[in-house]
Design an enzyme around this catalytic site. Structure first.
Site, PDB file in Angstrom:
ATOM      1  N   GLY A 199      23.403  43.462  50.316  1.00  0.00           N
ATOM      2  CA  GLY A 199      23.520  43.723  48.891  1.00  0.00           C
ATOM      3  C   GLY A 199      22.270  43.600  48.054  1.00  0.00           C
ATOM      4  N   HIS A 203      16.932  47.487  40.991  1.00  0.00           N
ATOM      5  CA  HIS A 203      17.745  48.209  40.010  1.00  0.00           C
ATOM      6  C   HIS A 203      17.394  47.786  38.586  1.00  0.00           C
ATOM      7  CE1 HIS A 203      20.359  44.745  39.095  1.00  0.00           C
ATOM      8  NE2 HIS A 203      20.457  44.520  40.397  1.00  0.00           N
ATOM      9  N   CYS A 221      18.564  40.284  43.674  1.00  0.00           N
ATOM     10  CA  CYS A 221      18.026  41.640  43.582  1.00  0.00           C
ATOM     11  C   CYS A 221      16.689  41.632  42.843  1.00  0.00           C
ATOM     12  CB  CYS A 221      19.010  42.557  42.866  1.00  0.00           C
ATOM     13  SG  CYS A 221      20.491  42.944  43.834  1.00  0.00           S
TER      14      CYS A 221
END
Length: 281
Positions: A199, A203, A221
């Site tokens: 995952g 972004h 992330c």
């Protein structure tokens, strides 16, 4: 990706359809995770998966019948990778011995007598993320661009090591419950470049508008600002591009968590190969 059966390209040229030794049955149901005619980044391994584990006794024959040809002389090898979502023996990858493919290389994969798959290695894009400096340096098309980022906060650090762009989407729904983080987040995230099966993405993240280049505040992330920065990187990135992460306290990403093949030395890569090194010319 559809199975690499005869409809994907027909029987491989100069490959016999019958021999004294039958092909391992696994080849008939092999899936190749590069589309025919696709252009990919320099880091993309050839990855082949099977619906059931390939018996150890069949693995050398499978590797030898997964024949790779290139327009440039390339030395490489197949290696059995424990995929994040599969059992041992269900995935085998091919990568060159040198670090990454040569841009412009034309590659043909023969899946025994079952099918062929042809693709091209495009321009080189290497994005290097320094967790401690909160900065991503992108080298592509002869240019270098520095982009402020925010990565995983302490305790939720971003994976270290070399990753490869798996896919990308303009919008991805992310639910923290699917990765064991409770109710931390649940919503849509935009301009998402996918790096790991567990995952990890690069972004757009609203918190990057104030924290990129200064602090690491994400759940793992890599966050980019909403001022067009995230969209610009998304537009530039393609499947197979390389993203490396250094700094912080996270372990090196596992080989099968996405395409972490380049985190192994050549000796380590060959240790999981049944047929060993091969020349592709």
């Amino acid at each position: 990706m559809a199975p690499a059966n005869a409809k994907d390209g027909g029987a491989a040229p100069n490959t016999p359809t019958a021999s004294s030794t039958p092909e391992p049955p696994a080849l008939a149901k092999a899936q190749v995770h590069i589309a025919d005619g696709q252009t990919v980044g320099v880091g993309m391994p050839i990855s082949v998966t099977f619906p059931e584990p390939v018996p150890t006794a069949d693995r050398k024959a499978v590797e030898r019948l997964l024949r790779v040809q290139t327009s440039t002389g390339t030395t490489g090898a197949w290696s059995w990778v424990k995929d994040h979502n599969l059992r041992d023996g269900q995935r085998v990858d091919f990568r060159p011995r040198t670090t990454y493919w040569q841009p412009g290389t034309k590659v043909t994969l023969h899946v025994g007598s079952q099918a062929t798959r042809q693709f091209t290695i495009g321009r080189s894009l290497i994005a290097s993320i320094d967790v401690d400096a909160h900065m991503m340096t992108v080298r592509a098309d002869g240019r270098t661009t520095r982009i402020p980022v925010t990565t995983g906060r302490p305790g939720l650090d971003t994976w270290n090591g070399t990753m490869v762009v798996m896919d990308k989407a303009p919008k991805v729904h992310m639910d923290s419950r699917t990765v064991g983080l409770g109710d931390a987040y649940n919503g849509d995230y935009f301009w998402a470049v996918h790096l790991t099966a567990s995952g990890t993405y690069v972004h757009q993240n609203e918190r990057a508008d104030t924290e990129a280049g200064r602090h690491n505040v994400t759940h793992g992330c890599v966050g980019l600002a909403t001022d067009g920065t995230a969209r610009a990187f998304y537009d530039q990135a393609r499947v197979g591009d390389v993203v490396t992460v250094s700094g912080g306290k996270k372990d090196i990403v596992a080989t099968g968590n996405g395409y972490g093949d380049w985190n192994l030395t050549w000796e380590q890569w060959l240790a999981q190969s049944a047929a060993g090194e091969t020349a592709t010319a």
